[in-house]
Design an enzyme around this catalytic site. Structure first.
Site, PDB file in Angstrom:
ATOM      1  N   TYR A   1      -2.018   0.291  10.659  1.00  0.00           N
ATOM      2  CA  TYR A   1      -2.010  -0.187   9.281  1.00  0.00           C
ATOM      3  C   TYR A   1      -0.711   0.212   8.588  1.00  0.00           C
ATOM      4  O   TYR A   1      -0.112  -0.585   7.863  1.00  0.00           O
ATOM      5  CB  TYR A   1      -3.213   0.392   8.543  1.00  0.00           C
ATOM      6  CG  TYR A   1      -3.351  -0.058   7.111  1.00  0.00           C
ATOM      7  CD1 TYR A   1      -3.506  -1.400   6.787  1.00  0.00           C
ATOM      8  CD2 TYR A   1      -3.368   0.873   6.071  1.00  0.00           C
ATOM      9  CE1 TYR A   1      -3.647  -1.814   5.471  1.00  0.00           C
ATOM     10  CE2 TYR A   1      -3.511   0.475   4.752  1.00  0.00           C
ATOM     11  CZ  TYR A   1      -3.657  -0.865   4.456  1.00  0.00           C
ATOM     12  OH  TYR A   1      -3.800  -1.266   3.149  1.00  0.00           O
TER      13      TYR A   1
ATOM     14  N   SER B   1       0.860  -1.178   0.000  1.00  0.00           N
ATOM     15  CA  SER B   1       0.000   0.000   0.000  1.00  0.00           C
ATOM     16  C   SER B   1       0.895   1.227   0.000  1.00  0.00           C
ATOM     17  O   SER B   1       2.066   1.148   0.402  1.00  0.00           O
ATOM     18  CB  SER B   1      -0.883   0.008   1.264  1.00  0.00           C
ATOM     19  OG  SER B   1      -1.512   1.263   1.455  1.00  0.00           O
TER      20      SER B   1
END
Length: 258
Positions: free
Chosen positions: A156, A143
């Site tokens: 995250y 990501s």
């Protein structure tokens, strides 16, 4: 540029987290590119339905229920293969958006176990099979969170930084062996479940993530980049592909038409 056809020795592609979103879209596109796709996820009904869909489209897919955080189950799964050509480590996800001061350690642990250890388990178990193919490819779907930080995303962000470092280190360690390591780092992608899961099913909070953004990425957009990278000629390694929607300049700067 023309797509390189998969070789006979490397035609099996394993996709984790294939029950929805990027994983499901990637499975469809790899199957259309000629790979025999093995769909893994915890939700058996979803991957079985997807395997049936891919089969009706004239391609090959097999569903295998698997929790990537269960090492014993992963090791058992790996025994089914003599060689494989592609491993797409897509299983992952985000939980919560709390600051570091109040973040839930259980959420952090779950994210780390799925995004990092899940990738580690599959990669370790299948690396010998990838090498045996003579032309293997490991894909880590990380990501843009693995390449920058933002407030409310530390758990995250930490997990995706871990996934990024895993890919980068693996590439160094296996150079000279017939296995490529590709990292695809998507930015803002609107799927049916990602933000909804992150916010515990709160639809209002999930929708705010994309409010005013005319065209966030779709799962198909990311799957297209993964499939393109995988189907390059064997000597071409796409080390890192960062893909964002045009409206997103960084993790913290997004154009919104409100």
């Amino acid at each position: 540029m023309a797509t390189a056809a998969p070789s006979a020795a490397s035609r099996i592609a394993v996709v984790t987290g294939a029950s929805s979103g990027i994983g499901a879209a990637t499975a469809r596109q790899l199957a259309a590119a000629g790979y025999r796709v093995v769909l893994t996820a915890r939700r058996k009904d979803r991957i079985e339905a997807l395997a049936e869909e891919i089969g009706k489209a004239g391609h090959s897919a097999t569903a295998y229920q698997l929790d990537v955080t269960d090492r014993a189950a992963v090791d058992e799964f790996a025994t089914a293969f003599r060689t494989i050509g592609v491993l797409v480590n897509n299983a992952g996800g985000a939980l919560g958006a709390d600051p570091v001061a109040t973040g839930d350690p259980d959420d952090w642990r779950t994210m780390y176990e799925t995004n990092v250890l899940g990738t580690l388990h599959l990669t370790q178990a299948l690396l010998p099979k990838l090498e045996a193919s003579g032309d293997g490819t490991v894909v880590v779907v990380s990501s843009t969170a693995g390449h920058g930080t933002y407030e409310g995303g530390a758990g995250y962000v930490a997990a995706k930084h871990g996934a990024h470092v895993l890919a980068e280190t693996l590439r160094l360690e296996i150079v000279g062996r017939p296995v490529r390591v590709i990292e695809v780092a998507p930015g803002m992608v609107r799927t049916d479940e990602f933000a909804l899961t992150r916010f515990g099913g709160d639809r209002e909070k999930a929708d705010k993530v994309y409010a005013g953004v005319a065209d966030p990425l779709t799962a198909d957009d990311v799957a297209d980049t993964i499939t393109w990278a995988v189907t390059r000629p064997p000597h071409v390694n796409i080390d890192l592909l960062v893909v964002r929607p045009r409206a997103q300049a960084s993790n913290t700067k997004v154009h919104r038409e409100l």
